[in-house]
Design a protein around this motif. Structure first.
Motif, PDB file in Angstrom:
ATOM      1  N   ALA A   1      12.941   0.692 -13.196  1.00 15.97           N
ATOM      2  CA  ALA A   1      13.151   2.046 -14.008  1.00 15.97           C
ATOM      3  C   ALA A   1      13.358   3.227 -13.003  1.00 15.97           C
ATOM      4  N   VAL A   2      12.506   3.141 -11.870  1.00 20.24           N
ATOM      5  CA  VAL A   2      12.649   4.402 -10.915  1.00 20.24           C
ATOM      6  C   VAL A   2      14.001   4.349 -10.369  1.00 20.24           C
ATOM      7  N   CYS A   3      14.733   3.219 -10.428  1.00 14.65           N
ATOM      8  CA  CYS A   3      16.132   3.246  -9.445  1.00 14.65           C
ATOM      9  C   CYS A   3      17.042   4.205 -10.123  1.00 14.65           C
ATOM     10  N   SER A   4      16.499   4.638 -11.287  1.00 12.65           N
ATOM     11  CA  SER A   4      17.718   5.730 -12.230  1.00 12.65           C
ATOM     12  C   SER A   4      17.543   6.823 -11.003  1.00 12.65           C
ATOM     13  N   GLN A   5      16.529   7.183 -10.527  1.00 10.18           N
ATOM     14  CA  GLN A   5      16.262   8.363  -9.677  1.00 10.18           C
ATOM     15  C   GLN A   5      17.224   8.658  -8.540  1.00 10.18           C
ATOM     16  N   ILE A   6      17.958   7.378  -8.045  1.00 13.55           N
ATOM     17  CA  ILE A   6      18.980   7.319  -7.050  1.00 13.55           C
ATOM     18  C   ILE A   6      20.402   7.092  -7.872  1.00 13.55           C
ATOM     19  N   SER A   7      20.306   7.292  -9.107  1.00  8.88           N
ATOM     20  CA  SER A   7      21.615   7.385 -10.023  1.00  8.88           C
ATOM     21  C   SER A   7      22.017   5.747 -10.020  1.00  8.88           C
ATOM     22  N   VAL A   8      21.198   4.897  -9.995  1.00 13.05           N
ATOM     23  CA  VAL A   8      21.613   3.628 -10.447  1.00 13.05           C
ATOM     24  C   VAL A   8      21.707   3.705 -12.067  1.00 13.05           C
TER      25      VAL A   8
ATOM     26  N   VAL B   1       4.247  18.558  -8.005  1.00  8.34           N
ATOM     27  CA  VAL B   1       4.585  18.437  -6.619  1.00  8.34           C
ATOM     28  C   VAL B   1       3.220  17.741  -6.033  1.00  8.34           C
ATOM     29  N   GLU B   2       3.493  16.503  -5.975  1.00  4.91           N
ATOM     30  CA  GLU B   2       2.419  16.031  -5.179  1.00  4.91           C
ATOM     31  C   GLU B   2       3.191  15.377  -3.889  1.00  4.91           C
ATOM     32  N   LEU B   3       2.701  14.392  -3.259  1.00  7.12           N
ATOM     33  CA  LEU B   3       3.067  14.023  -1.928  1.00  7.12           C
ATOM     34  C   LEU B   3       4.784  13.550  -1.713  1.00  7.12           C
ATOM     35  N   THR B   4       5.126  12.723  -2.853  1.00  6.21           N
ATOM     36  CA  THR B   4       6.367  12.244  -2.879  1.00  6.21           C
ATOM     37  C   THR B   4       7.470  13.480  -3.315  1.00  6.21           C
ATOM     38  N   LYS B   5       7.028  14.291  -4.310  1.00  5.58           N
ATOM     39  CA  LYS B   5       7.759  15.488  -4.570  1.00  5.58           C
ATOM     40  C   LYS B   5       7.870  16.381  -3.145  1.00  5.58           C
ATOM     41  N   ALA B   6       6.710  16.695  -2.737  1.00 10.59           N
ATOM     42  CA  ALA B   6       6.854  17.337  -1.507  1.00 10.59           C
ATOM     43  C   ALA B   6       7.800  16.737  -0.480  1.00 10.59           C
ATOM     44  N   GLY B   7       7.770  15.581  -0.216  1.00  8.12           N
ATOM     45  CA  GLY B   7       8.573  14.828   0.563  1.00  8.12           C
ATOM     46  C   GLY B   7      10.022  15.109   0.224  1.00  8.12           C
ATOM     47  N   SER B   8      10.177  14.899  -0.928  1.00  9.26           N
ATOM     48  CA  SER B   8      11.988  15.208  -1.689  1.00  9.26           C
ATOM     49  C   SER B   8      12.254  16.516  -0.979  1.00  9.26           C
ATOM     50  N   MET B   9      11.323  17.589  -1.460  1.00  6.14           N
ATOM     51  CA  MET B   9      11.698  18.883  -1.061  1.00  6.14           C
ATOM     52  C   MET B   9      11.880  19.359   0.392  1.00  6.14           C
ATOM     53  N   ILE B  10      10.835  18.865   1.129  1.00  5.27           N
ATOM     54  CA  ILE B  10      10.985  18.982   2.518  1.00  5.27           C
ATOM     55  C   ILE B  10      12.029  18.495   3.232  1.00  5.27           C
TER      56      ILE B  10
ATOM     57  N   PHE C   1      13.082   5.604  -1.796  1.00  9.06           N
ATOM     58  CA  PHE C   1      13.698   6.739  -1.254  1.00  9.06           C
ATOM     59  C   PHE C   1      13.788   6.805   0.279  1.00  9.06           C
ATOM     60  N   PHE C   2      12.787   6.063   0.737  1.00  6.51           N
ATOM     61  CA  PHE C   2      13.050   5.818   2.136  1.00  6.51           C
ATOM     62  C   PHE C   2      14.324   4.818   2.779  1.00  6.51           C
ATOM     63  N   ILE C   3      14.699   3.980   1.712  1.00  9.54           N
ATOM     64  CA  ILE C   3      15.904   3.165   2.220  1.00  9.54           C
ATOM     65  C   ILE C   3      17.187   4.002   1.741  1.00  9.54           C
ATOM     66  N   PHE C   4      17.073   4.688   0.736  1.00 10.96           N
ATOM     67  CA  PHE C   4      18.224   5.058   0.252  1.00 10.96           C
ATOM     68  C   PHE C   4      18.445   6.648   0.831  1.00 10.96           C
ATOM     69  N   PHE C   5      17.691   7.453   1.217  1.00  7.22           N
ATOM     70  CA  PHE C   5      17.508   8.763   1.775  1.00  7.22           C
ATOM     71  C   PHE C   5      17.478   8.576   3.178  1.00  7.22           C
TER      72      PHE C   5
ATOM     73  N   ASN D   1       0.753  -1.092   0.045  1.00  7.98           N
ATOM     74  CA  ASN D   1      -0.044   0.008  -0.026  1.00  7.98           C
ATOM     75  C   ASN D   1       0.776   1.286  -0.020  1.00  7.98           C
ATOM     76  N   THR D   2       2.194   1.129  -0.493  1.00  4.51           N
ATOM     77  CA  THR D   2       2.782   2.350  -0.571  1.00  4.51           C
ATOM     78  C   THR D   2       3.753   2.372  -2.020  1.00  4.51           C
ATOM     79  N   PRO D   3       3.941   3.244  -2.638  1.00  3.21           N
ATOM     80  CA  PRO D   3       4.619   3.431  -3.862  1.00  3.21           C
ATOM     81  C   PRO D   3       5.958   2.735  -3.777  1.00  3.21           C
ATOM     82  N   PHE D   4       6.329   2.204  -4.888  1.00  2.82           N
ATOM     83  CA  PHE D   4       7.967   1.661  -4.821  1.00  2.82           C
ATOM     84  C   PHE D   4       8.831   2.839  -4.563  1.00  2.82           C
ATOM     85  N   ILE D   5       8.554   3.948  -5.558  1.00 11.58           N
ATOM     86  CA  ILE D   5       9.413   4.940  -5.371  1.00 11.58           C
ATOM     87  C   ILE D   5       9.698   5.402  -3.910  1.00 11.58           C
ATOM     88  N   VAL D   6       8.635   5.552  -3.072  1.00 10.07           N
ATOM     89  CA  VAL D   6       8.619   5.965  -1.701  1.00 10.07           C
ATOM     90  C   VAL D   6       9.603   5.087  -0.824  1.00 10.07           C
TER      91      VAL D   6
END
Lengths: 218, 217
Positions: free
Chosen positions: A161-168, B167-176, A72-76, A64-69
């Motif tokens: 594909a989203v992993c490119s966002q953390i520069s993989v 800018v939705e929840l995830t983008k806002a999260g990154s910015m914050i 980001f949680f794991i990486f950042f 129930n959470t997006p993969f990208i989140v």
């Protein structure tokens, strides 16, 4: 409007390296993720109550959470809690956790469809608990749910594909890099997209072949 | 330096959450309309169009949503239109949703026994009447649970719109997180907010599924 696909294809080395990363990440995540899925499916169908609770929470949290989140949680997020990870490790962990959660649900459905008589028969042949699960329950369960499993693995591959966002430096990273050099954004992403399409078709073929061959016999 | 309390973080994330909700609704409603139209064409048309729509579905299901978003973002611009992240995200997510929904619904319609079509056509109902009075009422019942379940996918899909700068929840999260240097708390909150949004929908889908098929033994 004119297209110049040649300008993108000139950088085929970058694309090829990206494809290799995408395939590699998917392969590792699939192997570990399936093990996680099998273990959690076992825990959820016949483990102790507290374990069922934990696995249930894990599955629902991931689903129930997006993969990208999650990524980001794991990486950042985790480095702030003292756990530093390279982009590649973070991606693999995220993909494994993601696939593991879905695989748990998929495999559990297969396990629950096992007729009781088969388990009783196995027990009466003096097989122990592990043998019953690994040899009697799991193979037909995997066979039943294999199509769903294959689809899920493909979804994870596309999600990577989203992993490119953390520069993989995977396929989508390569497309992004190429378009930032020659400003042929549309062409670069068309080529990347079609490559992903080819990869998912190929992966489906491969898994449909590999499943019966290695995991559950004919 | 300013200090941010957890409440500051959460409040700003909640403000961004509404754009996630709005984008999800646009994609879901738009995708439903396009998907419904495609379903109608698919049921009506001959093999050529049917194949074409099958290809459309395979294309969207076989490629990453992220690439679809990039293509929408850069592709619409090719027509000389100035695209905002809003438009690109809405278009890409609508098309993505329509491909999945039309496929889900096609399966539901296909599960209606052929005899129902035959019986209704032998009563001289037109194609539209057959759909409206015989097939759809039964198909809708089966389709509700998977459709609601897919809404969760759409909500999660909107998170990718952050990548093209929406800018939705995830983008806002990154910015914050960049502003506060507290990524752990921020992304925990982001994840929990998504969970709070998606989990009730998942539960509702499960409830509908049980209602339609009964509890499995």
């Amino acid at each position: 409007m004119e297209f110049d696909f040649g300008a993108v294809l000139v950088d085929w080395r970058l694309l090829a390296r990206g494809i290799a990363w995408t395939i590699g990440l998917t392969a590792i995540a699939t192997l570990i993720g399936m093990v996680v899925g099998v273990a959690c499916a076992w825990a959820r169908s016949s483990g102790p109550l507290w374990l069922k609770g934990i696995v249930g929470a894990y599955v629902e949290l991931i689903r129930n959470t997006p993969f990208i989140v999650q990524l980001f949680f794991i990486f950042f997020g985790l480095p702030a809690a003292g756990l530093k990870l390279t982009p590649e490790t973070a991606s693999i962990i995220a993909m494994v956790l993601n696939l593991g959660a879905y695989a748990t649900e998929i495999i559990r459905a297969g396990i629950e469809a096992t007729p009781k008589g088969q388990i009783e028969a196995a027990v009466s042949l003096a097989l122990n608990k592990v043998q019953v699960f690994m040899r009697v329950v799991l193979p037909p369960a995997l066979k039943k749910v294999w199509p769903a499993m294959v689809s899920q693995i493909i979804i994870v591959m596309l999600g990577s594909a989203v992993c490119s966002q953390i520069s993989v430096e995977d396929l989508s990273y390569a497309a992004n890099l190429i378009q930032s050099r020659n400003f042929r954004a549309f062409e670069a992403f068309i080529i990347a997209t079609l490559t992903y399409l080819a990869l998912s078709i190929g992966l489906r073929k491969l898994l449909n072949w590999a499943g019966p061959k290695f995991f559950f016999g004919r | 330096m300013n200090d941010f309390s957890l409440w500051d973080i959460l409040r700003n994330l909640l403000l961004a959450l509404r754009w996630t909700v709005v984008l999800s609704l646009i994609a879901f409603v738009g995708g439903g309309l396009v998907g419904g139209a495609l379903l109608f064409v698919r049921l009506r048309a001959g093999t050529v169009l049917e194949r074409f729509i099958g290809g459309y579905v395979a294309l969207f299901q076989g490629t990453p949503l992220l690439m679809q978003l990039f293509l929408a973002y850069f592709g619409i611009a090719l027509f000389g239109v100035d695209v905002s992240a809003w438009t690109a995200a809405a278009v890409a997510l609508t098309l993505y949703t329509s491909a999945y929904l039309t496929e889900i619904w096609r399966g539901c319609v296909a599960s209606i026994p052929k005899g129902q079509w035959e019986a209704s056509s032998s009563l001289a109902l037109t194609f539209g009447e057959q759909l409206r009075h015989v097939v759809l009422p039964q198909a809708v019942k089966i389709a509700t649970a998977p459709t609601v379940g897919f809404l969760v996918q759409v909500i999660k899909g909107t998170a990718l719109a952050s990548v093209i700068g929406f800018v939705e929840l995830t983008k806002a999260g990154s910015m914050i997180s960049n502003a506060t240097f507290r990524p752990f708390e921020v992304f925990s909150c982001v994840a929990l907010l998504y969970f709070g949004l998606c989990f009730p929908v998942s539960l509702y889908a499960k409830y509908l599924e049980r209602k339609t098929y009964g509890r499995r033994a």
